[in-house]
Scaffold this motif. Structure first.
Motif, PDB file in Angstrom:
ATOM      1  N   THR A  44      -4.239   5.855  -2.898  1.00 57.18           N
ATOM      2  CA  THR A  44      -3.528   4.581  -3.039  1.00 57.18           C
ATOM      3  C   THR A  44      -3.296   4.256  -4.513  1.00 57.18           C
ATOM      4  O   THR A  44      -2.305   3.617  -4.864  1.00 57.18           O
ATOM      5  N   TYR A  59      -2.673  -3.651  -1.696  1.00 59.39           N
ATOM      6  CA  TYR A  59      -3.285  -4.181  -0.474  1.00 59.39           C
ATOM      7  C   TYR A  59      -2.787  -5.569  -0.109  1.00 59.39           C
ATOM      8  O   TYR A  59      -3.059  -6.052   0.995  1.00 59.39           O
ATOM      9  N   ARG A  63      -2.185  -2.844   4.325  1.00 56.55           N
ATOM     10  CA  ARG A  63      -3.643  -2.842   4.435  1.00 56.55           C
ATOM     11  C   ARG A  63      -4.256  -1.482   4.131  1.00 56.55           C
ATOM     12  O   ARG A  63      -5.366  -1.406   3.591  1.00 56.55           O
ATOM     13  N   THR A  64      -3.535  -0.413   4.492  1.00 53.17           N
ATOM     14  CA  THR A  64      -4.081   0.929   4.315  1.00 53.17           C
ATOM     15  C   THR A  64      -2.963   1.895   3.920  1.00 53.17           C
ATOM     16  O   THR A  64      -1.768   1.594   4.068  1.00 53.17           O
TER      17      THR A  64
END
Length: 208
Positions: A44, A59, A63-64
């Protein structure tokens, strides 16, 4: 995976449901990173850096890492369905519709090759719920092409013994373009699309 391809906007950017601003930058950065390194080898932090953002900022919007992949995959498969739906609604016979469908599908995989590689080859990294949704979109694409082929058989335009297998073979050929197409090579995406459309007509046993 192939080498760096340059940033692409995510597929379907012309639709109202596509994110804009920071979410769009993150999706485009994720396409570039996933195409270059693969989903599992991408962090990320890498995605956020390519988007000119901090990892914490990512984020806020997703979320992911898997959610980023899901959005890219959904937009790409929705685009595939639109391409084939528009082709199937064209006036004329089945041969014209098949040629339009294969030509447009090939051009998308060539012109958006980084996005298409992520959309087509990273399916195994999706969560079960997301994978189920994407499989439904893939089935819809197959159904549309099978309908074009079946209509051509019924009208006497095509000679096909197994419509399902023929449709699968055609779609597989189109998808694979994203793996090897080189825009710096000797053939343009437009010319490649025309060649594949002609090949599909031959596979369908189209009357000349």
């Amino acid at each position: 995976m192939a080498g760096r391809t340059g940033t692409e906007t995510v597929p379907g950017a012309e639709t109202p449901s596509t994110p804009s601003g920071a979410p769009q930058r993150l999706l485009s950065a994720a396409v570039e990173a996933f195409a270059e390194h693969g989903f599992h080898a991408t962090t990320t932090r890498d995605i956020a850096g390519r988007a000119g953002m901090s990892p914490a900022a990512l984020y806020i919007h997703y979320r992911t890492k898997e959610e980023l992949l899901y959005h890219i995959s959904r937009l790409g498969h929705e685009r595939s369905v639109r391409i084939l739906t528009e082709a199937s609604a064209r006036p004329g016979g089945a041969a014209e519709r098949l040629s339009a469908a294969i030509g447009a599908f090939v051009r998308w995989h060539a012109d958006r090759r980084a996005t298409a590689r992520v959309v087509q080859y990273e399916l195994g990294a999706l969560a079960d719920e997301h994978a189920t949704e994407i499989r439904g979109l893939r089935r819809r694409s197959s159904e549309i092409l099978r309908a074009i082929l079946a209509g051509g058989v019924a009208a006497g335009e095509f000679r096909i013994d197994d419509v399902r297998t023929t449709a699968r073979a055609m779609l597989s050929l189109c998808v694979d373009v994203a793996r090897w197409f080189d825009p710096a090579g000797p053939e343009s995406s437009e010319r490649l699309a025309a060649r594949y459309a002609d090949l599909a007509l031959r596979m369908a046993g189209a009357s000349r």
